[in-house]
Design a protein around this motif. Structure first.
Motif, PDB file in Angstrom:
ATOM      1  N   GLN A  60     -21.576 -75.547 -46.088  1.00 50.20           N
ATOM      2  CA  GLN A  60     -21.322 -74.729 -44.897  1.00 50.20           C
ATOM      3  C   GLN A  60     -20.139 -73.774 -45.087  1.00 50.20           C
ATOM      4  O   GLN A  60     -19.809 -73.016 -44.170  1.00 50.20           O
ATOM      5  CB  GLN A  60     -21.039 -75.639 -43.688  1.00 50.20           C
ATOM      6  CG  GLN A  60     -22.136 -76.650 -43.389  1.00 50.20           C
ATOM      7  CD  GLN A  60     -23.466 -75.991 -43.103  1.00 50.20           C
ATOM      8  OE1 GLN A  60     -23.554 -75.040 -42.333  1.00 50.20           O
ATOM      9  NE2 GLN A  60     -24.525 -76.493 -43.752  1.00 50.20           N
ATOM     10  N   CYS A  61     -19.510 -73.833 -46.250  1.00 51.26           N
ATOM     11  CA  CYS A  61     -18.350 -72.974 -46.503  1.00 51.26           C
ATOM     12  C   CYS A  61     -18.782 -71.520 -46.702  1.00 51.26           C
ATOM     13  O   CYS A  61     -19.931 -71.230 -47.047  1.00 51.26           O
ATOM     14  CB  CYS A  61     -17.580 -73.468 -47.731  1.00 51.26           C
ATOM     15  SG  CYS A  61     -16.981 -75.183 -47.573  1.00 51.26           S
ATOM     16  N   LYS A  62     -17.849 -70.610 -46.514  1.00 52.87           N
ATOM     17  CA  LYS A  62     -18.148 -69.175 -46.617  1.00 52.87           C
ATOM     18  C   LYS A  62     -18.549 -68.793 -48.029  1.00 52.87           C
ATOM     19  O   LYS A  62     -19.423 -67.940 -48.231  1.00 52.87           O
ATOM     20  CB  LYS A  62     -16.923 -68.368 -46.174  1.00 52.87           C
ATOM     21  CG  LYS A  62     -17.153 -66.867 -46.135  1.00 52.87           C
ATOM     22  CD  LYS A  62     -15.937 -66.143 -45.570  1.00 52.87           C
ATOM     23  CE  LYS A  62     -16.168 -64.634 -45.508  1.00 52.87           C
ATOM     24  NZ  LYS A  62     -14.986 -63.911 -44.957  1.00 52.87           N
ATOM     25  N   PHE A  63     -17.919 -69.419 -49.030  1.00 50.80           N
ATOM     26  CA  PHE A  63     -18.196 -69.074 -50.420  1.00 50.80           C
ATOM     27  C   PHE A  63     -18.789 -70.278 -51.158  1.00 50.80           C
ATOM     28  O   PHE A  63     -18.390 -71.427 -50.918  1.00 50.80           O
ATOM     29  CB  PHE A  63     -16.920 -68.618 -51.133  1.00 50.80           C
ATOM     30  CG  PHE A  63     -16.273 -67.424 -50.486  1.00 50.80           C
ATOM     31  CD1 PHE A  63     -16.824 -66.150 -50.627  1.00 50.80           C
ATOM     32  CD2 PHE A  63     -15.119 -67.566 -49.716  1.00 50.80           C
ATOM     33  CE1 PHE A  63     -16.232 -65.054 -50.027  1.00 50.80           C
ATOM     34  CE2 PHE A  63     -14.527 -66.466 -49.110  1.00 50.80           C
ATOM     35  CZ  PHE A  63     -15.095 -65.201 -49.257  1.00 50.80           C
ATOM     36  N   CYS A 103     -17.078 -73.807 -53.314  1.00 54.29           N
ATOM     37  CA  CYS A 103     -15.785 -74.062 -52.655  1.00 54.29           C
ATOM     38  C   CYS A 103     -15.234 -75.423 -53.090  1.00 54.29           C
ATOM     39  O   CYS A 103     -15.956 -76.424 -53.100  1.00 54.29           O
ATOM     40  CB  CYS A 103     -15.955 -74.023 -51.141  1.00 54.29           C
ATOM     41  SG  CYS A 103     -14.410 -74.232 -50.219  1.00 54.29           S
ATOM     42  N   LYS A 126     -10.278 -69.840 -48.202  1.00 55.12           N
ATOM     43  CA  LYS A 126     -10.584 -69.257 -46.897  1.00 55.12           C
ATOM     44  C   LYS A 126     -12.054 -69.501 -46.564  1.00 55.12           C
ATOM     45  O   LYS A 126     -12.912 -69.459 -47.441  1.00 55.12           O
ATOM     46  CB  LYS A 126     -10.291 -67.754 -46.903  1.00 55.12           C
ATOM     47  CG  LYS A 126      -8.814 -67.416 -47.011  1.00 55.12           C
ATOM     48  CD  LYS A 126      -8.590 -65.913 -46.941  1.00 55.12           C
ATOM     49  CE  LYS A 126      -7.105 -65.570 -47.013  1.00 55.12           C
ATOM     50  NZ  LYS A 126      -6.857 -64.106 -46.956  1.00 55.12           N
ATOM     51  N   GLY A 127     -12.303 -69.764 -45.291  1.00 57.24           N
ATOM     52  CA  GLY A 127     -13.678 -69.972 -44.863  1.00 57.24           C
ATOM     53  C   GLY A 127     -14.246 -71.316 -45.250  1.00 57.24           C
ATOM     54  O   GLY A 127     -15.470 -71.503 -45.237  1.00 57.24           O
ATOM     55  N   CYS A 128     -13.382 -72.284 -45.592  1.00 57.55           N
ATOM     56  CA  CYS A 128     -13.841 -73.621 -45.995  1.00 57.55           C
ATOM     57  C   CYS A 128     -14.165 -74.453 -44.756  1.00 57.55           C
ATOM     58  O   CYS A 128     -13.311 -74.646 -43.880  1.00 57.55           O
ATOM     59  CB  CYS A 128     -12.779 -74.324 -46.830  1.00 57.55           C
ATOM     60  SG  CYS A 128     -13.173 -76.049 -47.232  1.00 57.55           S
TER      61      CYS A 128
END
Length: 299
Positions: free
Chosen positions: A245-248, A251, A257-259
């Motif tokens: 579900q993380c942005k990148f 991860c 960021k976005g974790c």
């Protein structure tokens, strides 16, 4: 041939628990070359020598799991004994052991002892929410011991606990003959002749075994019993809903960021101490390569 489980191995001798009792065995030279080195917990077949009742190992069943240090195979359950009463257990020690257990497909159980002094509410809630089973006991009053006894019945279990946490007291509550029987087995196999303590299995009342693991008892676990960095996230059950579900992609769930995992920590859905342990473990294994995990290790 008869079947059994190796309780102890020392000085080239293996002591196997069978339906016919405890049998002293050896492994012929060709056995190690073709089958491999036996370790405690191995399920084996052996051939008994009629002249003296000793045996020779013939086969080792495939292991469902194993640890390098302590060298033990086929564990069903790892019990991390902790305490919120002095000396208070560092959560990282618990998390390291439970992460190894989860990664190795062993059940993990956190046992909070000394609840007559401090009930350990914060510890209990942390592990209840993590998806790792947790029990509260008091070796002093006997509270919770019956529930723990049922949990280990018929299974091969290893207990870990930092000094002063009362692990030995819990074990003696579970099985009043624990110390005496360990001593009897040790006398039979001559522990007094050796200065180094080795892992051994102790049969318990009602069926099952407890692994007496000197190194594991003080959480001196081998780094190689851990996991590749990219797989470590799966050793923390509460991370599972957030993986992917993380942005990148890729991860590490450390400071990106976005974790989604970090967001869950910020929102109180994952305990901060659990994530801190994850980061510490991640740093210790991030440079490990796959070949290193099996270097000189288990079959």
């Amino acid at each position: 041939m008869i079947e059994g489980i190796i309780l102890k191995g020392i000085g080239g001798f293996y002591y196997v628990d069978t339906a016919e009792g405890l049998i002293e065995c050896k492994a012929r030279g060709r056995f190690r070359k073709t089958v491999g080195k036996p370790i405690v917990g191995d399920r084996v077949t052996l051939e008994i020598q009629p002249e003296d009742g000793t045996g020779y190992l013939q086969t080792i069943a495939p292991r469902k799991n194993s640890l390098i240090r302590p060298a033990v195979a086929n564990l069903d359950l790892v019990v991390a004994v902790a305490s919120a009463a002095p000396p208070v257990t560092d959560p990282f020690l618990i998390d390291k052991v439970t992460a190894i257990a989860v990664h190795k497909n062993m059940d993990a159980l956190v046992v909070i002892n000394k609840t007559d002094v401090n009930p350990g509410d914060e510890l209990y809630e942390t592990y209840r929410r993590s998806g790792i089973e947790v029990l509260r006991v008091s070796a002093h009053t006997g509270e919770g011991i019956d529930a723990l006894r049922e949990r280990i019945r018929g299974r091969v279990s290893a207990f870990a606990g930092n000094s002063g946490v009362g692990k030995s007291s819990v074990l003696n509550r579970l099985d009043s003959s624990f110390g005496a029987e360990v001593g009897a087995i040790s006398d039979k196999i001559g522990r007094g002749k050796h200065t180094t303590r080795h892992v051994e299995l102790h049969p318990i009342e009602g069926g099952g075994y407890i692994a007496d693991t000197p190194g594991f008892s003080s959480f001196e676990t081998e780094q190689m019993d851990l996991v590749l960095a990219e797989d470590l996230q799966y050793a923390f059950p509460e991370f599972e809903p957030y993986i992917g579900q993380c942005k990148f992609t890729g991860c590490a769930h450390v400071k990106e960021k976005g974790c989604a995992v970090l967001a869950a920590v910020e929102n109180g859905e994952i305990a901060k101490t659990r994530h801190e342990s994850y980061v510490k473990l991640y740093e210790s294994v991030k440079d490990l390569k796959e070949w290193e995990l099996t270097k000189g290790g288990t079959r």
